[in-house]
Design an enzyme around this catalytic site. Structure first.
Site, PDB file in Angstrom:
ATOM      1  N   LYS A 262       0.818  -1.215   0.000  1.00 30.15           N
ATOM      2  CA  LYS A 262       0.000   0.000   0.000  1.00 30.15           C
ATOM      3  C   LYS A 262       0.852   1.266   0.000  1.00 30.15           C
ATOM      4  O   LYS A 262       2.037   1.238   0.277  1.00 30.15           O
ATOM      5  CB  LYS A 262      -1.007  -0.037   1.161  1.00 30.15           C
ATOM      6  CG  LYS A 262      -2.167  -0.989   0.809  1.00 30.15           C
ATOM      7  CD  LYS A 262      -3.305  -0.996   1.783  1.00 30.15           C
ATOM      8  CE  LYS A 262      -4.384  -1.948   1.240  1.00 30.15           C
ATOM      9  NZ  LYS A 262      -5.432  -2.248   2.202  1.00 30.15           N
ATOM     10  N   ARG A 297      -3.535 -10.349   4.607  1.00 31.23           N
ATOM     11  CA  ARG A 297      -3.925 -10.318   3.188  1.00 31.23           C
ATOM     12  C   ARG A 297      -2.767  -9.732   2.402  1.00 31.23           C
ATOM     13  O   ARG A 297      -2.438  -8.555   2.559  1.00 31.23           O
ATOM     14  CB  ARG A 297      -5.199  -9.466   3.032  1.00 31.23           C
ATOM     15  CG  ARG A 297      -5.725  -9.381   1.611  1.00 31.23           C
ATOM     16  CD  ARG A 297      -6.959  -8.486   1.544  1.00 31.23           C
ATOM     17  NE  ARG A 297      -7.493  -8.404   0.204  1.00 31.23           N
ATOM     18  CZ  ARG A 297      -7.017  -7.600  -0.748  1.00 31.23           C
ATOM     19  NH1 ARG A 297      -6.013  -6.792  -0.501  1.00 31.23           N
ATOM     20  NH2 ARG A 297      -7.578  -7.592  -1.951  1.00 31.23           N
TER      21      ARG A 297
HETATM   22  N1  HH2 Z   1      -7.401  -3.888   0.581  1.00 31.73           N
HETATM   23  C1  HH2 Z   1      -7.726  -3.851  -0.743  1.00 31.73           C
HETATM   24  C2  HH2 Z   1      -8.786  -4.609  -1.238  1.00 31.73           C
HETATM   25  N2  HH2 Z   1      -9.506  -5.404  -0.416  1.00 31.73           N
HETATM   26  N3  HH2 Z   1      -9.913  -6.286   1.735  1.00 31.73           N
HETATM   27  C3  HH2 Z   1      -9.623  -6.347   3.039  1.00 31.73           C
HETATM   28  N4  HH2 Z   1     -10.328  -7.129   3.853  1.00 31.73           N
HETATM   29  N5  HH2 Z   1      -8.594  -5.605   3.579  1.00 31.73           N
HETATM   30  C4  HH2 Z   1      -7.828  -4.774   2.817  1.00 31.73           C
HETATM   31  O1  HH2 Z   1      -6.926  -4.110   3.370  1.00 31.73           O
HETATM   32  C5  HH2 Z   1      -8.119  -4.686   1.418  1.00 31.73           C
HETATM   33  C6  HH2 Z   1      -9.195  -5.481   0.902  1.00 31.73           C
HETATM   34  C7  HH2 Z   1      -6.913  -2.989  -1.666  1.00 31.73           C
HETATM   35  O2  HH2 Z   1      -5.789  -3.677  -2.113  1.00 31.73           O
HETATM   36  P1  HH2 Z   1      -5.677  -4.450  -3.506  1.00 31.73           P
HETATM   37  O3  HH2 Z   1      -6.717  -5.516  -3.646  1.00 31.73           O
HETATM   38  O4  HH2 Z   1      -4.307  -4.933  -3.678  1.00 31.73           O
HETATM   39  O5  HH2 Z   1      -5.874  -3.314  -4.593  1.00 31.73           O
HETATM   40  P2  HH2 Z   1      -7.096  -2.866  -5.499  1.00 31.73           P
HETATM   41  O6  HH2 Z   1      -8.232  -2.493  -4.602  1.00 31.73           O
HETATM   42  O7  HH2 Z   1      -6.541  -1.697  -6.264  1.00 31.73           O
HETATM   43  O8  HH2 Z   1      -7.471  -4.028  -6.383  1.00 31.73           O
END
Ligand code: HH2
Length: 316
Positions: A262, A297
């Site tokens: 992040k 995660r």
């Molecule tokens: N962060 C993201 C998406 N889903 N779910 C939970 N439970 N906790 C988190 O911290 C979280 C999440 C954002 O990260 P990422 O999936 O890598 O990116 P994007 O939303 O751009 O697909």
């Protein structure tokens, strides 16, 4: 709700959530007191072993591997991957040590626009179905939408991961009632506008209270709570939550932390490219484990698994 924060020490008399962290003292409204002076119900909520989640015991940290099927995720999206390549990548994460896979078809990075449900289903459904045919790994669907969760559960997903903690779609609670587990993540507003909502007098207390409200309105399935690192939080607020994370165990539920790659990891370490933030992300993951977080995660499963195995050998 008075915030209660256990202070983790080696050899403490009480086990946090029946797990690997121990404590003797707790901080209540800024004052340090012996854990035994707490209301017995509060102490029981802090110490009780958490029930299994999608068949996984939570007596050791678990890794949730991220599989984004999006053209625009901030670190690992890609428009070009075929279904076969995505499924192979997901199974690769299992081989590297992921205990759960989290499949997402909508980027929720700050400023991201909403994806229509049918498009999200078209992205995630086939991946879940193909994965289910080839593996028994627990599968989570990362969605805010009832229609997407319904399609994912029908395709073989086990768990729903909602970054809006049931605020976005009033119908999601009913669908999640049919899942084996539900993750409620703290955020405010929507990804498009959430950074304007990053205003708190006491971020720990407010996140705890808002998660508690969300849990009270959730269906009767095993819950896991997540402070939502980077969601409606600035860097100082992310750090405060990670530093005091153990306080969220007072909610009596298992905790999930997602800090992988992040923005604040890049900002603090001075690493621009999200894909190069693995070392900082692993440091944050171990910090969360040191505060008793049960599920991490992450994008970088192999690196996290390696670090975790050493951390647990020393401290576990
Ligand atoms: N962060 C993201 C998406 N889903 N779910 C939970 N439970 N906790 C988190 O911290 C979280 C999440 C954002 O990260 P990422 O999936 O890598 O990116 P994007 O939303 O751009 O697909």
């Amino acid at each position: 709700m008075t915030p209660i924060r256990p202070l983790i020490v080696e050899g403490g008399a009480h086990r946090l959530a029946g797990g690997w962290c121990r404590f003797d003292l707790v901080e209540v409204a800024g004052r340090r007191v012996a854990a035994e002076t707490l209301d017995p119900e509060d102490l029981a909520r802090l110490t009780a072993p958490r029930p299994d989640l999608v068949g996984l015991t939570l007596d050791r940290p678990r890794i949730m591997g991220i599989v984004n099927v999006t053209p625009d995720s901030f670190s690992d999206g890609g428009a070009d991957a075929s279904l076969g390549q995505t499924v192979d990548r997901a199974l690769g994460l299992v081989a590297e040590g992921a205990d759960i896979l989290d499949i997402g078809g909508e980027s929720t990075r700050p400023g991201a626009a909403e994806v229509p449900a049918d498009q999200e289903i078209a992205r995630t459904g086939p991946v879940i179905e193909a994965l289910r045919a080839r593996s028994s790994v627990p599968i989570s669907i990362d969605t805010r939408k009832a229609a997407v969760a319904r399609a994912a559960l029908a395709a073989g997903a086990d768990m729903v991961n909602d970054v809006s903690a049931l605020r976005f779609d009033p119908n999601l609670a009913g669908v999640a009632a049919g899942a084996r587990a539900l993750c409620l993540m703290h955020s405010r507003a929507t990804p498009e506008t959430m950074q304007d909502a990053a205003r708190y007098d006491d971020v720990m207390a407010e996140v705890a209270s808002e998660l508690s409200t969300a849990a009270a309105g959730a269906p009767n399935v095993p819950l896991i709570l997540d402070p939502g690192i980077g969601f409606a939080k600035d860097q100082a607020q992310n750090l405060a939550l990670l530093r005091h994370l153990a306080g969220l165990h007072a909610l009596g539920r298992p905790l999930l932390v997602g800090a992988s790659r992040k923005r604040f990891v890049g900002a603090i370490s001075g690493v621009e490219a999200a894909g190069d933030r693995v070392h900082g992300s692993v440091a944050v993951a171990l910090g969360a484990v040191a505060q008793g977080a049960q599920v991490l995660r992450v994008h970088d499963v192999a690196a996290t698994r390696q670090a975790l195995s050493l951390w647990m050998a020393i401290h576990g």
